[in-house]
Design an enzyme around this catalytic site. Sequence first.
Site, PDB file in Angstrom:
ATOM      1  N   GLY B  56     -36.794   6.988  10.568  1.00  0.00           N
ATOM      2  CA  GLY B  56     -35.454   7.561  10.578  1.00  0.00           C
ATOM      3  C   GLY B  56     -34.883   7.790   9.184  1.00  0.00           C
ATOM      4  N   CYS B 140     -29.590   3.466  17.415  1.00  0.00           N
ATOM      5  CA  CYS B 140     -30.069   2.259  16.749  1.00  0.00           C
ATOM      6  C   CYS B 140     -29.090   1.111  17.014  1.00  0.00           C
ATOM      7  CB  CYS B 140     -30.215   2.461  15.250  1.00  0.00           C
ATOM      8  SG  CYS B 140     -30.746   0.936  14.439  1.00  0.00           S
ATOM      9  N   ILE B 201     -36.709   5.320  25.916  1.00  0.00           N
ATOM     10  CA  ILE B 201     -35.510   4.651  25.429  1.00  0.00           C
ATOM     11  C   ILE B 201     -35.739   4.076  24.021  1.00  0.00           C
ATOM     12  CG2 ILE B 201     -34.654   3.981  27.710  1.00  0.00           C
ATOM     13  CD1 ILE B 201     -35.920   1.207  27.299  1.00  0.00           C
ATOM     14  N   THR B 276     -44.298  -0.380  19.162  1.00  0.00           N
ATOM     15  CA  THR B 276     -44.783  -1.704  18.766  1.00  0.00           C
ATOM     16  C   THR B 276     -46.304  -1.827  18.840  1.00  0.00           C
ATOM     17  OG1 THR B 276     -42.692  -2.598  19.516  1.00  0.00           O
ATOM     18  CG2 THR B 276     -44.485  -4.165  19.285  1.00  0.00           C
TER      19      THR B 276
END
Lengths: 286, 314
Positions: B56, B140, B201, B276
């Site tokens: 980001g 975020c 999401i 992840t």
Amino acid sequence: MQNFNTTILSNQELSPGYYRMRILAPGFVAAAKPGQFVMVRVSGGLEPLLRRPFGIFRTGFLPADCDGLPDKEYVEILYKVVGSGTSILKGLHQGDGVELLGPLGNGFELRPAAEQILVGGGIGLVPLYMLARELVKNGNVRLLMGGRCRDDILAVTEFERLGVATYVSTDDGSLGEEGLVTDVLQRKLARYPEAAVYACGPMPMLRAVHELCAAGKVPLQVSLEAFMACGVGACLGCVVKGAGHSETDPHYLCTCKEGPVFMADQLEWDLLEDRQDGCGCGEDEA
Amino acid sequence: MSEGKMNMDKKPNLAVDIAGLHLKNPVMPASGTFGYGQEYAPFFDLDQLGGIVTKGLSLNPKAGNPTPRIAETTSGMLNAIGLQNVGIEAFIRDKLPFLRQYRTPVIANFFGNSLEEYGEVARRLSDLSEVAAVELNISCPNVKKGGIVFGTDPQAAAEVVTLVRRHLSKPLIVKLTPNVTDITVMARAVEEAGADAICCINTLTGMAVDVHRRQLRIANGTGGLSGPAIRPVAVRMVYQVVQAVNVPVIGVGGITCAEDALEFLIVGARAVQVGTANFVDPQAMPKIVTGLEQYCRDQHEDDINNIIGSLKLS
């Protein structure tokens, strides 16, 4: 740097709670530099989810059997059992599989000095062996090794075999001199003010080593440990505060990518946290 | 040779389209888990991916949150990195030249500290030929400004999407937070405001306690929960959003293998993001691509698009 499935060659308990694991690692003898680390995936499943970082203790060749195959390269890690990952690791045996990622991070810079002093606290000794192996080629190397008790003192005879002069101290006096490793360092620095120092261990010890070295203007490199998710600089989870860091002008360094070895003056020592417990694997005690 | 055998030998089509963005397969990293691509290039050819979603970006470099920033949890992890990034100037100067060597489309994720900043970053990204699409982060959970504030209020979300849309000439993906009562309200709001696609999401706000020290395990207090632990929540929300909007949906949340990715595709996601799992296995994404191809073969499907939205409800 590579990621591969490999095999455990041996996994032995060195002293209560401390283990030494030898893992088949093609290409590591040439690739791994002193101070680098590996990430080990201890389970093929999702529990624990993340890999665990371990300092590289040494690399070497396992002589080929009479099968005519070339010598096998291995990497060795020493670890203390502190959490879920290391608990699984201690239960693994010769022939079991693990996934290995490495070698990772920046290693030690070999600085020319007449006296090279290595300071290890407990499992913090791990990254110093390969460093000693290089440094003995060009000067006097001393290892100051400290721990809470005799069980925390590891592999000192292997350093002696390299020709390293070793000095052991324990908090309870159960092995070597009674007292802190930094007391020994203070005496050595008084005698060898031109030394270069390299240290790895719990943060309070590193801080004390830094203060002694800073007072004597002795160059110091420290190897830090941190809880990491990726090990390659992508997640930014393992950062530490760099020199000049402030709330208004933050400055973070990535332990996995920009470290784990730092020159002491790269770090903002007043702001480094003491949560690091010196277990050598980035695991929290649980 | 029988006809069936011929079909088996043919390589299934994995290509999908997201709002005019052509992806050779539906697999891409989740922003913030893949750096700017360089970090994972040693492990596989990045051209094996459908897209490359970068960390980001904000107008100015951002230092991120205090440490500790991450903690492992059961089948997951909490993070509060705080959107640390190099800022758009350094992205253009230091990161884009590396990404230029790949044919895979680059999707730049970005956020702002204010409405004006969202607009400014969008304008800058719009000018970059190397950026094929953008992903607007209004979700975020780890920063007070520039994230979840816009993502939890449908009116604020619509406002920021409308503004960004005005400054942008390429596909706009809006990434939603799960930390709302009804994600379909947010999805409809951003669709109406001009989003070309929806990504859902982002992480679920969580907390973990170190019982030995009796301290929170993340300096920020709360962090974003990711990893396999959140996948059922993510699948549910993607399913709901797919029903609620007409724009394509990208599914993300706890994907570690092809089977996990297929859950999202079958409930209607047009593509998936892997987060992840990249930390757990740096080669997770190419393995998922291979796994999707194998699944198509096993199911005798010659096109992954036949699998998208193929959920049988009875």
